[in-house]
Design a protein around this motif. Sequence first.
Motif, PDB file in Angstrom:
ATOM      1  N   ALA A  11     115.473  70.295 -19.283  1.00 22.35           N
ATOM      2  CA  ALA A  11     115.459  68.819 -19.388  1.00 22.35           C
ATOM      3  C   ALA A  11     116.927  68.380 -19.496  1.00 22.35           C
ATOM      4  N   VAL A  12     117.186  67.136 -19.872  1.00 22.38           N
ATOM      5  CA  VAL A  12     118.570  66.630 -19.822  1.00 22.38           C
ATOM      6  C   VAL A  12     119.588  67.566 -20.474  1.00 22.38           C
ATOM      7  N   MET A  13     119.275  68.067 -21.658  1.00 17.94           N
ATOM      8  CA  MET A  13     120.268  68.855 -22.393  1.00 17.94           C
ATOM      9  C   MET A  13     120.500  70.214 -21.738  1.00 17.94           C
ATOM     10  N   ASN A  32     112.780  77.118 -16.268  1.00 19.92           N
ATOM     11  CA  ASN A  32     112.070  76.061 -16.991  1.00 19.92           C
ATOM     12  C   ASN A  32     110.577  76.313 -16.852  1.00 19.92           C
ATOM     13  N   ARG A  33     109.815  75.962 -17.895  1.00 20.08           N
ATOM     14  CA  ARG A  33     108.372  76.195 -17.844  1.00 20.08           C
ATOM     15  C   ARG A  33     107.783  75.657 -16.541  1.00 20.08           C
ATOM     16  N   SER A  34     108.032  74.380 -16.253  1.00 20.27           N
ATOM     17  CA  SER A  34     107.571  73.851 -14.963  1.00 20.27           C
ATOM     18  C   SER A  34     108.700  74.045 -13.959  1.00 20.27           C
ATOM     19  N   ARG A  37     111.706  71.500 -12.362  1.00 18.91           N
ATOM     20  CA  ARG A  37     113.020  71.177 -12.948  1.00 18.91           C
ATOM     21  C   ARG A  37     114.081  72.178 -12.491  1.00 18.91           C
ATOM     22  N   VAL A  74     114.639  73.859 -25.477  1.00 21.32           N
ATOM     23  CA  VAL A  74     113.367  73.152 -25.312  1.00 21.32           C
ATOM     24  C   VAL A  74     113.109  72.255 -26.511  1.00 21.32           C
ATOM     25  N   LYS A  75     112.046  71.507 -26.438  1.00 22.58           N
ATOM     26  CA  LYS A  75     111.649  70.606 -27.510  1.00 22.58           C
ATOM     27  C   LYS A  75     111.592  71.391 -28.827  1.00 22.58           C
ATOM     28  N   ALA A  76     112.181  70.796 -29.874  1.00 20.59           N
ATOM     29  CA  ALA A  76     112.229  71.487 -31.169  1.00 20.59           C
ATOM     30  C   ALA A  76     110.828  71.586 -31.775  1.00 20.59           C
ATOM     31  N   PRO A  79     107.197  74.153 -29.648  1.00 19.39           N
ATOM     32  CA  PRO A  79     107.619  74.661 -28.336  1.00 19.39           C
ATOM     33  C   PRO A  79     108.683  75.759 -28.438  1.00 19.39           C
ATOM     34  N   VAL A  83     108.280  79.576 -26.945  1.00 18.11           N
ATOM     35  CA  VAL A  83     109.210  80.213 -26.003  1.00 18.11           C
ATOM     36  C   VAL A  83     109.733  81.528 -26.590  1.00 18.11           C
ATOM     37  N   GLY A 101     118.476  73.828 -29.572  1.00 20.68           N
ATOM     38  CA  GLY A 101     117.762  72.588 -29.849  1.00 20.68           C
ATOM     39  C   GLY A 101     118.015  72.122 -31.279  1.00 20.68           C
ATOM     40  N   ASN A 102     117.432  70.984 -31.606  1.00 26.78           N
ATOM     41  CA  ASN A 102     117.639  70.424 -32.940  1.00 26.78           C
ATOM     42  C   ASN A 102     116.634  70.994 -33.929  1.00 26.78           C
ATOM     43  N   VAL A 127     124.198  71.594 -31.418  1.00 23.52           N
ATOM     44  CA  VAL A 127     124.942  71.070 -30.264  1.00 23.52           C
ATOM     45  C   VAL A 127     124.939  69.555 -30.404  1.00 23.52           C
ATOM     46  N   GLY A 130     125.055  64.618 -27.259  1.00 17.79           N
ATOM     47  CA  GLY A 130     124.080  64.079 -26.312  1.00 17.79           C
ATOM     48  C   GLY A 130     124.234  64.713 -24.949  1.00 17.79           C
TER      49      GLY A 130
HETATM   50  P1  NDP Z   1     113.157  67.638 -24.717  1.00 18.99           P
HETATM   51  O1  NDP Z   1     113.338  67.717 -26.176  1.00 18.99           O
HETATM   52  O2  NDP Z   1     112.618  66.395 -24.128  1.00 18.99           O
HETATM   53  O3  NDP Z   1     112.232  68.873 -24.259  1.00 18.99           O
HETATM   54  C1  NDP Z   1     111.830  69.033 -22.926  1.00 18.99           C
HETATM   55  C2  NDP Z   1     111.977  70.469 -22.519  1.00 18.99           C
HETATM   56  O4  NDP Z   1     111.198  71.325 -23.372  1.00 18.99           O
HETATM   57  C3  NDP Z   1     111.482  70.695 -21.116  1.00 18.99           C
HETATM   58  O5  NDP Z   1     112.304  71.655 -20.496  1.00 18.99           O
HETATM   59  C4  NDP Z   1     110.089  71.223 -21.363  1.00 18.99           C
HETATM   60  O6  NDP Z   1     109.566  71.982 -20.297  1.00 18.99           O
HETATM   61  C5  NDP Z   1     110.324  72.099 -22.538  1.00 18.99           C
HETATM   62  N1  NDP Z   1     109.111  72.447 -23.265  1.00 18.99           N
HETATM   63  C6  NDP Z   1     108.364  71.644 -24.052  1.00 18.99           C
HETATM   64  N2  NDP Z   1     107.320  72.319 -24.557  1.00 18.99           N
HETATM   65  C7  NDP Z   1     107.408  73.593 -24.089  1.00 18.99           C
HETATM   66  C8  NDP Z   1     106.633  74.763 -24.259  1.00 18.99           C
HETATM   67  N3  NDP Z   1     105.555  74.773 -25.055  1.00 18.99           N
HETATM   68  N4  NDP Z   1     107.022  75.876 -23.619  1.00 18.99           N
HETATM   69  C9  NDP Z   1     108.109  75.882 -22.820  1.00 18.99           C
HETATM   70  N5  NDP Z   1     108.888  74.809 -22.637  1.00 18.99           N
HETATM   71  C10 NDP Z   1     108.550  73.671 -23.253  1.00 18.99           C
HETATM   72  O7  NDP Z   1     114.531  68.006 -23.978  1.00 18.99           O
HETATM   73  P2  NDP Z   1     116.030  67.553 -24.276  1.00 18.99           P
HETATM   74  O8  NDP Z   1     116.819  68.130 -23.183  1.00 18.99           O
HETATM   75  O9  NDP Z   1     116.142  66.104 -24.576  1.00 18.99           O
HETATM   76  O10 NDP Z   1     116.391  68.307 -25.632  1.00 18.99           O
HETATM   77  C11 NDP Z   1     116.325  69.710 -25.743  1.00 18.99           C
HETATM   78  C12 NDP Z   1     116.650  70.091 -27.172  1.00 18.99           C
HETATM   79  O11 NDP Z   1     117.957  69.649 -27.470  1.00 18.99           O
HETATM   80  C13 NDP Z   1     115.730  69.461 -28.214  1.00 18.99           C
HETATM   81  O12 NDP Z   1     115.534  70.379 -29.246  1.00 18.99           O
HETATM   82  C14 NDP Z   1     116.529  68.285 -28.699  1.00 18.99           C
HETATM   83  O13 NDP Z   1     116.180  67.913 -30.014  1.00 18.99           O
HETATM   84  C15 NDP Z   1     117.939  68.847 -28.642  1.00 18.99           C
HETATM   85  N6  NDP Z   1     119.008  67.864 -28.524  1.00 18.99           N
HETATM   86  C16 NDP Z   1     118.873  66.782 -27.738  1.00 18.99           C
HETATM   87  C17 NDP Z   1     119.882  65.859 -27.615  1.00 18.99           C
HETATM   88  C18 NDP Z   1     119.741  64.697 -26.724  1.00 18.99           C
HETATM   89  O14 NDP Z   1     120.662  63.857 -26.695  1.00 18.99           O
HETATM   90  N7  NDP Z   1     118.665  64.586 -25.962  1.00 18.99           N
HETATM   91  C19 NDP Z   1     121.154  66.014 -28.343  1.00 18.99           C
HETATM   92  C20 NDP Z   1     121.237  67.234 -29.075  1.00 18.99           C
HETATM   93  C21 NDP Z   1     120.186  68.096 -29.174  1.00 18.99           C
HETATM   94  P3  NDP Z   1     108.699  71.237 -19.130  1.00 18.99           P
HETATM   95  O15 NDP Z   1     109.729  70.677 -18.202  1.00 18.99           O
HETATM   96  O16 NDP Z   1     107.920  72.361 -18.538  1.00 18.99           O
HETATM   97  O17 NDP Z   1     107.870  70.202 -19.788  1.00 18.99           O
END
Ligand code: NDP
Length: 478
Positions: A11-13, A32-34, A37, A74-76, A79, A83, A101-102, A127, A130
């Motif tokens: 995802a974005v990070m 990535n799971r899906s 991406r 991945v999502k904190a 998830p 993983v 992740g956070n 990390v 953003g």
């Molecule tokens: P998200 O927190 O939105 O998480 C999405 C990602 O997690 C996708 O790659 C998704 O895969 C994956 N995911 C979710 N559930 C599962 C699972 N059960 N098994 C495998 N993969 C899974 O992504 P962000 O990029 O925003 O953040 C990533 C981490 O970084 C988080 O922990 C967040 O708190 C932390 N963070 C984020 C910041 C920000 O500014 N956004 C800043 C600093 C830290 P799929 O595509 O398959 O759904």
Amino acid sequence: GTAQIGVTGLAVMGRNLARNLAHHGYAVAVHNRSPERTRKLVAEHGTEGTFVPSESLEDFVASLERPRAVIVMVKAGAPTDAVIDELVPLLEAGDIVVDAGNAHYADTRRREERLREVGLHFVGTGVSGGEEGALRGPSIMPGGSAESYAKLGPIFESIAARVDDTPCCVHVGPDGAGHFVKMVHNGIEYADMQLIAEAYDLLRAGLSASPAEIAEIFRDWNSTDLESFLIEITAEVLAHTDANTGKAFVDVVVDQAEQKGTGRWTVQSALDLGIPITGIAEATFARSLSGHADQRAVARRTFADAAGDPDWRIDDRDGFIEDVRKALFASKIVAYAQGFDHIQAGSLEYDWTIDRGAVATIWRGGCIIRARFLDRIREAYDEQPDLKSLLVAPYFAKAVTDGVPSWRRVVADAARVGVPTPAFSSSLAYFDALRTERLPAALIQGLRDNFGAHTYRRVDADGAFHTEWAGDRTESPA
Ligand code: NDP
């Protein structure tokens, strides 16, 4: 495998972190799971460096050179555990799993212990910065073993933000130390933003100034000791005009601050450790209060005429602005002093031996609270590693002493006219409590002994004592 490092979770990070790694010459395994991406990343950015994409976790792990280093982004929460559960059977002793992740530091401690038992290194890593930071250089706060840092350090240091040619990355300490420090970073961010918001509110009320005029004041402040990313973007947000209405942007935003929970974690941890982080706590509660719209509506109606001085106007414009600036700086010093106390308490509790000066150094760039005065914090801890409070270090003591009259005037004005300043006020109260010779805590001890025989200590004798409150009021050693 040939990839030097892998990222799963794009995802974005994760995607930006992978690109940052590729930009620095690393061959990056991506997954990535899906798989969409992963494909998208390679399609849009594949030419930026060497990406080794995989659609299955097995192929991803196989594409990595040994010992493997896998960054999980991945999502904190659940998830992350899911993983890790999938990864562990695919890895070998000596491999490294990084959770960037956070995560809550307690989860990181649990995961680290579990992976250590099967011979893997688990590196909970804060990390900050953003998505932009992840791409161009974040502040990186890795925990975990020293051994894992030997491999990860050079990689992380090369992709981190740099200030004065020093990377904003340091091995914070074992197991959960990195995520703990990231948590406190976020707590301080809450306090910093609340203080800025209160300063804005005071300027607006006192000067009847427009947001655009206040933006100018913040722009000026950014060339003082307050210079920081948050002050800079405050000017940017305040100067912004809403395209739909032509009004100041800040006036069309609903005044209810949201939160993702790291402020709450910080306060919960500080309560457990017994560290008064009043600035962060007030900031966290101020966000909660703002969200209680129903209560605010009834209170607004009930107390429509309660303002102390509805026609408050400041005559000495420049003097007032300087008062607010000094009050903001003094309050900010309090919030940081408390945050660094919290880090020290966590470090002692969990045996992390965190170097607070090094933490200040890696917050100078990349992260949200990056600021000029973090140099001063590093200097303070370098000069005196066992500093009792940041407040008494020479530079900060001077800044606070110099700001005290302004601070008192601003807080007194706010109370008199009815502008809510929870963080300014409680920071001043904290400062006064710290420097006061005798606190009324003595009375509290008396009350506790009276109703609960909880005992008290005397100023003139060792040991604990109890008074027979219900009887003849004789005192005896407890
Ligand atoms: P998200 O927190 O939105 O998480 C999405 C990602 O997690 C996708 O790659 C998704 O895969 C994956 N995911 C979710 N559930 C599962 C699972 N059960 N098994 C495998 N993969 C899974 O992504 P962000 O990029 O925003 O953040 C990533 C981490 O970084 C988080 O922990 C967040 O708190 C932390 N963070 C984020 C910041 C920000 O500014 N956004 C800043 C600093 C830290 P799929 O595509 O398959 O759904």
